[in-house]
Design a protein around this motif. Structure first.
Motif, PDB file in Angstrom:
ATOM      1  N   LYS A  84       0.828  -1.213   0.000  1.00  0.00           N
ATOM      2  CA  LYS A  84       0.000   0.000   0.000  1.00  0.00           C
ATOM      3  C   LYS A  84       0.856   1.255   0.000  1.00  0.00           C
ATOM      4  O   LYS A  84       0.548   2.246   0.652  1.00  0.00           O
ATOM      5  CB  LYS A  84      -0.977  -0.007   1.163  1.00  0.00           C
ATOM      6  CG  LYS A  84      -1.943  -1.151   1.060  1.00  0.00           C
ATOM      7  CD  LYS A  84      -3.066  -1.021   2.032  1.00  0.00           C
ATOM      8  CE  LYS A  84      -3.853  -2.224   1.913  1.00  0.00           C
ATOM      9  NZ  LYS A  84      -4.993  -2.581   1.967  1.00  0.00           N
ATOM     10  N   ALA A  85       1.956   1.190  -0.739  1.00  0.00           N
ATOM     11  CA  ALA A  85       2.879   2.323  -0.865  1.00  0.00           C
ATOM     12  C   ALA A  85       3.177   2.584  -2.335  1.00  0.00           C
ATOM     13  O   ALA A  85       4.303   2.864  -2.700  1.00  0.00           O
ATOM     14  CB  ALA A  85       4.152   2.019  -0.094  1.00  0.00           C
ATOM     15  N   ILE A  86       2.153   2.503  -3.170  1.00  0.00           N
ATOM     16  CA  ILE A  86       2.356   2.581  -4.616  1.00  0.00           C
ATOM     17  C   ILE A  86       2.808   3.961  -5.072  1.00  0.00           C
ATOM     18  O   ILE A  86       3.494   4.091  -6.067  1.00  0.00           O
ATOM     19  CB  ILE A  86       1.090   2.121  -5.382  1.00  0.00           C
ATOM     20  CG1 ILE A  86       1.359   1.921  -6.868  1.00  0.00           C
ATOM     21  CG2 ILE A  86      -0.049   3.068  -5.198  1.00  0.00           C
ATOM     22  CD1 ILE A  86       2.106   0.702  -7.202  1.00  0.00           C
ATOM     23  N   GLY A  87       2.485   5.014  -4.366  1.00  0.00           N
ATOM     24  CA  GLY A  87       2.922   6.348  -4.763  1.00  0.00           C
ATOM     25  C   GLY A  87       2.056   6.942  -5.859  1.00  0.00           C
ATOM     26  O   GLY A  87       0.989   6.438  -6.180  1.00  0.00           O
ATOM     27  N   ASN A  88       2.513   8.027  -6.427  1.00  0.00           N
ATOM     28  CA  ASN A  88       1.763   8.756  -7.450  1.00  0.00           C
ATOM     29  C   ASN A  88       1.980   8.096  -8.803  1.00  0.00           C
ATOM     30  O   ASN A  88       3.002   8.291  -9.431  1.00  0.00           O
ATOM     31  CB  ASN A  88       2.246  10.206  -7.525  1.00  0.00           C
ATOM     32  CG  ASN A  88       2.156  10.896  -6.189  1.00  0.00           C
ATOM     33  OD1 ASN A  88       1.378  10.509  -5.347  1.00  0.00           O
ATOM     34  ND2 ASN A  88       2.962  11.908  -5.996  1.00  0.00           N
ATOM     35  N   ILE A  89       0.990   7.341  -9.256  1.00  0.00           N
ATOM     36  CA  ILE A  89       1.145   6.616 -10.517  1.00  0.00           C
ATOM     37  C   ILE A  89      -0.203   6.474 -11.214  1.00  0.00           C
ATOM     38  O   ILE A  89      -1.238   6.349 -10.562  1.00  0.00           O
ATOM     39  CB  ILE A  89       1.786   5.231 -10.281  1.00  0.00           C
ATOM     40  CG1 ILE A  89       2.214   4.619 -11.583  1.00  0.00           C
ATOM     41  CG2 ILE A  89       0.876   4.313  -9.517  1.00  0.00           C
ATOM     42  CD1 ILE A  89       3.235   3.533 -11.433  1.00  0.00           C
ATOM     43  N   ILE A  90      -0.155   6.524 -12.527  1.00  0.00           N
ATOM     44  CA  ILE A  90      -1.330   6.283 -13.359  1.00  0.00           C
ATOM     45  C   ILE A  90      -0.912   5.229 -14.377  1.00  0.00           C
ATOM     46  O   ILE A  90       0.002   5.460 -15.164  1.00  0.00           O
ATOM     47  CB  ILE A  90      -1.789   7.560 -14.078  1.00  0.00           C
ATOM     48  CG1 ILE A  90      -2.080   8.662 -13.059  1.00  0.00           C
ATOM     49  CG2 ILE A  90      -3.008   7.282 -14.944  1.00  0.00           C
ATOM     50  CD1 ILE A  90      -2.241  10.027 -13.675  1.00  0.00           C
ATOM     51  N   LEU A  91      -1.560   4.066 -14.322  1.00  0.00           N
ATOM     52  CA  LEU A  91      -1.202   2.948 -15.195  1.00  0.00           C
ATOM     53  C   LEU A  91      -2.373   2.579 -16.094  1.00  0.00           C
ATOM     54  O   LEU A  91      -3.510   2.498 -15.634  1.00  0.00           O
ATOM     55  CB  LEU A  91      -0.825   1.716 -14.375  1.00  0.00           C
ATOM     56  CG  LEU A  91       0.389   1.793 -13.467  1.00  0.00           C
ATOM     57  CD1 LEU A  91       0.519   0.513 -12.669  1.00  0.00           C
ATOM     58  CD2 LEU A  91       1.629   2.049 -14.280  1.00  0.00           C
ATOM     59  N   GLY A  92      -2.078   2.306 -17.356  1.00  0.00           N
ATOM     60  CA  GLY A  92      -3.067   1.779 -18.284  1.00  0.00           C
ATOM     61  C   GLY A  92      -2.716   0.333 -18.610  1.00  0.00           C
ATOM     62  O   GLY A  92      -1.577   0.044 -18.962  1.00  0.00           O
ATOM     63  N   VAL A  93      -3.681  -0.564 -18.452  1.00  0.00           N
ATOM     64  CA  VAL A  93      -3.455  -1.989 -18.728  1.00  0.00           C
ATOM     65  C   VAL A  93      -4.636  -2.556 -19.514  1.00  0.00           C
ATOM     66  O   VAL A  93      -5.747  -2.054 -19.415  1.00  0.00           O
ATOM     67  CB  VAL A  93      -3.251  -2.824 -17.439  1.00  0.00           C
ATOM     68  CG1 VAL A  93      -2.071  -2.326 -16.641  1.00  0.00           C
ATOM     69  CG2 VAL A  93      -4.488  -2.835 -16.569  1.00  0.00           C
ATOM     70  N   SER A  94      -4.375  -3.619 -20.271  1.00  0.00           N
ATOM     71  CA  SER A  94      -5.468  -4.318 -20.941  1.00  0.00           C
ATOM     72  C   SER A  94      -5.502  -5.795 -20.556  1.00  0.00           C
ATOM     73  O   SER A  94      -6.435  -6.493 -20.900  1.00  0.00           O
ATOM     74  CB  SER A  94      -5.360  -4.178 -22.466  1.00  0.00           C
ATOM     75  OG  SER A  94      -4.181  -4.791 -22.930  1.00  0.00           O
ATOM     76  N   ASN A  95      -4.504  -6.243 -19.844  1.00  0.00           N
ATOM     77  CA  ASN A  95      -4.436  -7.641 -19.411  1.00  0.00           C
ATOM     78  C   ASN A  95      -5.170  -7.786 -18.082  1.00  0.00           C
ATOM     79  O   ASN A  95      -4.754  -7.211 -17.080  1.00  0.00           O
ATOM     80  CB  ASN A  95      -2.962  -8.042 -19.264  1.00  0.00           C
ATOM     81  CG  ASN A  95      -2.786  -9.506 -18.957  1.00  0.00           C
ATOM     82  OD1 ASN A  95      -3.702 -10.175 -18.489  1.00  0.00           O
ATOM     83  ND2 ASN A  95      -1.591 -10.006 -19.206  1.00  0.00           N
ATOM     84  N   PRO A  96      -6.270  -8.554 -18.038  1.00  0.00           N
ATOM     85  CA  PRO A  96      -7.026  -8.704 -16.791  1.00  0.00           C
ATOM     86  C   PRO A  96      -6.178  -9.289 -15.649  1.00  0.00           C
ATOM     87  O   PRO A  96      -6.439  -9.024 -14.480  1.00  0.00           O
ATOM     88  CB  PRO A  96      -8.167  -9.655 -17.149  1.00  0.00           C
ATOM     89  CG  PRO A  96      -8.176  -9.771 -18.616  1.00  0.00           C
ATOM     90  CD  PRO A  96      -6.865  -9.299 -19.132  1.00  0.00           C
ATOM     91  N   TYR A  97      -5.162 -10.043 -15.993  1.00  0.00           N
ATOM     92  CA  TYR A  97      -4.289 -10.611 -14.964  1.00  0.00           C
ATOM     93  C   TYR A  97      -3.592  -9.508 -14.168  1.00  0.00           C
ATOM     94  O   TYR A  97      -3.382  -9.646 -12.966  1.00  0.00           O
ATOM     95  CB  TYR A  97      -3.261 -11.542 -15.602  1.00  0.00           C
ATOM     96  CG  TYR A  97      -2.267 -12.087 -14.621  1.00  0.00           C
ATOM     97  CD1 TYR A  97      -2.632 -13.040 -13.679  1.00  0.00           C
ATOM     98  CD2 TYR A  97      -0.958 -11.619 -14.607  1.00  0.00           C
ATOM     99  CE1 TYR A  97      -1.720 -13.521 -12.763  1.00  0.00           C
ATOM    100  CE2 TYR A  97      -0.037 -12.094 -13.698  1.00  0.00           C
ATOM    101  CZ  TYR A  97      -0.424 -13.043 -12.772  1.00  0.00           C
ATOM    102  OH  TYR A  97       0.480 -13.510 -11.864  1.00  0.00           O
ATOM    103  N   LEU A  98      -3.242  -8.428 -14.829  1.00  0.00           N
ATOM    104  CA  LEU A  98      -2.541  -7.335 -14.145  1.00  0.00           C
ATOM    105  C   LEU A  98      -3.412  -6.658 -13.091  1.00  0.00           C
ATOM    106  O   LEU A  98      -2.898  -6.142 -12.107  1.00  0.00           O
ATOM    107  CB  LEU A  98      -2.040  -6.300 -15.147  1.00  0.00           C
ATOM    108  CG  LEU A  98      -0.808  -6.717 -15.935  1.00  0.00           C
ATOM    109  CD1 LEU A  98      -0.451  -5.667 -16.971  1.00  0.00           C
ATOM    110  CD2 LEU A  98       0.366  -6.958 -15.018  1.00  0.00           C
ATOM    111  N   VAL A  99      -4.726  -6.677 -13.274  1.00  0.00           N
ATOM    112  CA  VAL A  99      -5.617  -6.107 -12.260  1.00  0.00           C
ATOM    113  C   VAL A  99      -5.459  -6.878 -10.953  1.00  0.00           C
ATOM    114  O   VAL A  99      -5.327  -6.297  -9.879  1.00  0.00           O
ATOM    115  CB  VAL A  99      -7.081  -6.138 -12.735  1.00  0.00           C
ATOM    116  CG1 VAL A  99      -8.011  -5.611 -11.662  1.00  0.00           C
ATOM    117  CG2 VAL A  99      -7.232  -5.352 -14.028  1.00  0.00           C
TER     118      VAL A  99
END
Length: 121
Positions: A84-99
């Motif tokens: 829970k220390a991910i920081g300031n980030i915006i990620l775009g993903v299309s692989n459901p596994y990554l969620v």
């Protein structure tokens, strides 16, 4: 950055236009955000459209319009997400596994066939 070729109405249609204010708040406050789409183009455009909402302001967030499982930083993001220390980030993903792999992102935006379907704030 130049955002002239991005069309907000293409990805945020109907009711999803109503959440743009909430998304603006997330971007301006640099809350970590995971954007899940059907394909890389959709994810990339959504990330850039959201960044365009705060233009001409600039964000200090690390933004990745599209990230894959093979990206060298993905393990670091996964570790920080679990802590829970991910920081300031915006990620775009299309692989459901990554969620699932990225776990506990504070905000997740899901698209289904070019339309917003779910939010978690």
């Amino acid at each position: 950055m130049i955002f002239g070729e991005l069309i907000i109405q293409k990805y945020f249609k109907g009711q999803s236009l109503l959440i743009l204010w909430d998304l603006w708040e997330l971007i301006i406050s640099e809350t970590p955000l995971l954007i899940v789409g059907d394909d890389p183009t959709e994810c990339s455009h959504a990330v850039l459209i959201l960044l365009s909402l705060i233009s001409p302001l600039k964000t200090l967030s690390d933004f990745r319009p599209y990230i894959t499982i093979y990206d060298p930083d993905i393990k670091e993001f996964q570790y920080k997400s679990k802590q829970k220390a991910i920081g300031n980030i915006i990620l775009g993903v299309s692989n459901p596994y990554l969620v699932t792999y990225l776990g506990q992102m504070p905000a997740v935006l899901h698209f289904d066939r070019g339309h917003f379907i779910e939010k978690k704030f």
